[in-house]
Scaffold this motif. Structure first.
Motif, PDB file in Angstrom:
ATOM      1  N   LEU A  45       0.835  -1.211   0.000  1.00 48.05           N
ATOM      2  CA  LEU A  45       0.000   0.000   0.000  1.00 48.05           C
ATOM      3  C   LEU A  45       0.865   1.254   0.000  1.00 48.05           C
ATOM      4  O   LEU A  45       0.547   2.240  -0.684  1.00 48.05           O
ATOM      5  CB  LEU A  45      -0.933  -0.009   1.215  1.00 48.05           C
ATOM      6  N   GLU A  46       1.960   1.210   0.759  1.00 46.68           N
ATOM      7  CA  GLU A  46       2.844   2.386   0.800  1.00 46.68           C
ATOM      8  C   GLU A  46       3.394   2.676  -0.586  1.00 46.68           C
ATOM      9  O   GLU A  46       3.459   3.827  -1.015  1.00 46.68           O
ATOM     10  CB  GLU A  46       3.996   2.135   1.799  1.00 46.68           C
ATOM     11  N   GLU A  47       3.768   1.608  -1.261  1.00 42.75           N
ATOM     12  CA  GLU A  47       4.347   1.789  -2.586  1.00 42.75           C
ATOM     13  C   GLU A  47       3.361   2.414  -3.576  1.00 42.75           C
ATOM     14  O   GLU A  47       3.716   3.330  -4.304  1.00 42.75           O
ATOM     15  CB  GLU A  47       4.833   0.433  -3.102  1.00 42.75           C
ATOM     16  N   ILE A  48       2.122   1.951  -3.535  1.00 44.37           N
ATOM     17  CA  ILE A  48       1.197   2.438  -4.565  1.00 44.37           C
ATOM     18  C   ILE A  48       0.503   3.762  -4.175  1.00 44.37           C
ATOM     19  O   ILE A  48      -0.252   4.302  -4.967  1.00 44.37           O
ATOM     20  CB  ILE A  48       0.148   1.362  -4.978  1.00 44.37           C
ATOM     21  N   THR A  49       0.777   4.248  -2.943  1.00 43.79           N
ATOM     22  CA  THR A  49       0.164   5.540  -2.567  1.00 43.79           C
ATOM     23  C   THR A  49       1.218   6.646  -2.406  1.00 43.79           C
ATOM     24  O   THR A  49       0.925   7.705  -1.854  1.00 43.79           O
ATOM     25  CB  THR A  49      -0.639   5.424  -1.249  1.00 43.79           C
ATOM     26  N   LYS A  50       2.422   6.347  -2.880  1.00 44.78           N
ATOM     27  CA  LYS A  50       3.526   7.311  -2.741  1.00 44.78           C
ATOM     28  C   LYS A  50       3.179   8.690  -3.282  1.00 44.78           C
ATOM     29  O   LYS A  50       3.637   9.701  -2.776  1.00 44.78           O
ATOM     30  CB  LYS A  50       4.757   6.791  -3.497  1.00 44.78           C
ATOM     31  N   HIS A  51       2.323   8.706  -4.317  1.00 47.53           N
ATOM     32  CA  HIS A  51       1.997   9.974  -4.984  1.00 47.53           C
ATOM     33  C   HIS A  51       0.892  10.749  -4.256  1.00 47.53           C
ATOM     34  O   HIS A  51       0.499  11.824  -4.705  1.00 47.53           O
ATOM     35  CB  HIS A  51       1.568   9.695  -6.431  1.00 47.53           C
ATOM     36  N   LEU A  52       0.378  10.210  -3.151  1.00 49.97           N
ATOM     37  CA  LEU A  52      -0.743  10.864  -2.455  1.00 49.97           C
ATOM     38  C   LEU A  52      -0.283  11.379  -1.084  1.00 49.97           C
ATOM     39  O   LEU A  52      -0.195  10.600  -0.125  1.00 49.97           O
ATOM     40  CB  LEU A  52      -1.903   9.863  -2.289  1.00 49.97           C
ATOM     41  N   PRO A  53       0.029  12.664  -0.983  1.00 51.76           N
ATOM     42  CA  PRO A  53       0.621  13.191   0.244  1.00 51.76           C
ATOM     43  C   PRO A  53      -0.271  13.106   1.480  1.00 51.76           C
ATOM     44  O   PRO A  53       0.238  13.061   2.604  1.00 51.76           O
ATOM     45  CB  PRO A  53       0.943  14.653  -0.096  1.00 51.76           C
ATOM     46  N   ASN A  54      -1.581  13.092   1.312  1.00 54.52           N
ATOM     47  CA  ASN A  54      -2.460  13.058   2.503  1.00 54.52           C
ATOM     48  C   ASN A  54      -2.935  11.641   2.852  1.00 54.52           C
ATOM     49  O   ASN A  54      -3.903  11.478   3.585  1.00 54.52           O
ATOM     50  CB  ASN A  54      -3.649  14.019   2.345  1.00 54.52           C
TER      51      ASN A  54
END
Ligand code: ADP
Length: 175
Positions: free
Chosen positions: A54-63
């Motif tokens: 999950l961390e990898e695929i949400t890297k682009h979402l700062p919030n």
């Protein structure tokens, strides 16, 4: 600040979950994606592995923040001061259980509300179970999960197969 929690098993995370995360992150100030640590569900991936995906695929979402929790969701929501629970509705089959869950949670704590997002049509059929079913036979999962996670999923099934083969070898040599 409006903090919401999006809980789930994410075993493994799919394009359906990612769509939910991206849409929810636009609605709230902070979205906590919380991986349920429930060994009774006998997950394929460990909590650590699911958090890492999950961390990898949400890297682009700062919030968006990724965590995990044990026990009751409502207790965890209170602990992290989240007033909103976000859940996805794919079909009528999800509805009954989700309604019951949301109503129970509101009885336990009326300050925490559940918001449902209806699935995007292209992912309405998609579930972690489907991904596992296809991957277990070495099928193409590129329509279901991001490319960077595909290898981990196939790798996991290779490990499972090796473990099963080793077990059979052991049992065979005992006879
Ligand atoms: P759980 O074990 O709690 O059902 P899941 O990982 O299967 O956890 O799902 C977490 C949340 O994501 C649930 O609210 C579920 O309805 C939602 N969800 C799962 N797949 C999809 C999808 N394809 N589209 C939209 N929401 C989805």
């Amino acid at each position: 600040m409006k903090r919401a929690i999006y809980p789930g098993s994410f075993d493994p995370v799919t394009f359906g979950h990612i769509d939910m995360i991206e849409r929810s992150a636009k609605i709230v100030d902070e979205l906590v994606v919380a991986v349920l640590n429930n060994s009774a569900k006998n997950p394929l991936f460990s909590v650590k592995e699911r958090v890492s995906m999950l961390e990898e695929i949400t890297k682009h979402l700062p919030n968006v923040k990724i965590t995990f929790f044990d026990g009751l969701l409502i207790d965890y929501a209170r602990k992290i001061d989240a007033a909103i629970i976000i859940r996805g509705l794919r079909a009528i089959t999800d509805f009954e259980y989700e309604l019951q869950l949301a109503q129970t949670n509101r009885i336990v704590d009326s300050q925490v509300d559940t918001i449902f997002l209806t699935t995007s049509l292209e992912y309405a059929y998609l579930s972690s179970t489907i991904v596992k079913e296809v991957a277990s036979y070495g099928g193409d999962i590129s329509h279901f999960v991001p490319e960077q996670l595909m290898e981990r999923i196939y790798q996991k099934y290779a490990e499972v197969r090796n473990r099963t083969d080793a077990k059979h070898d052991c049992n065979g040599s005992e006879q």
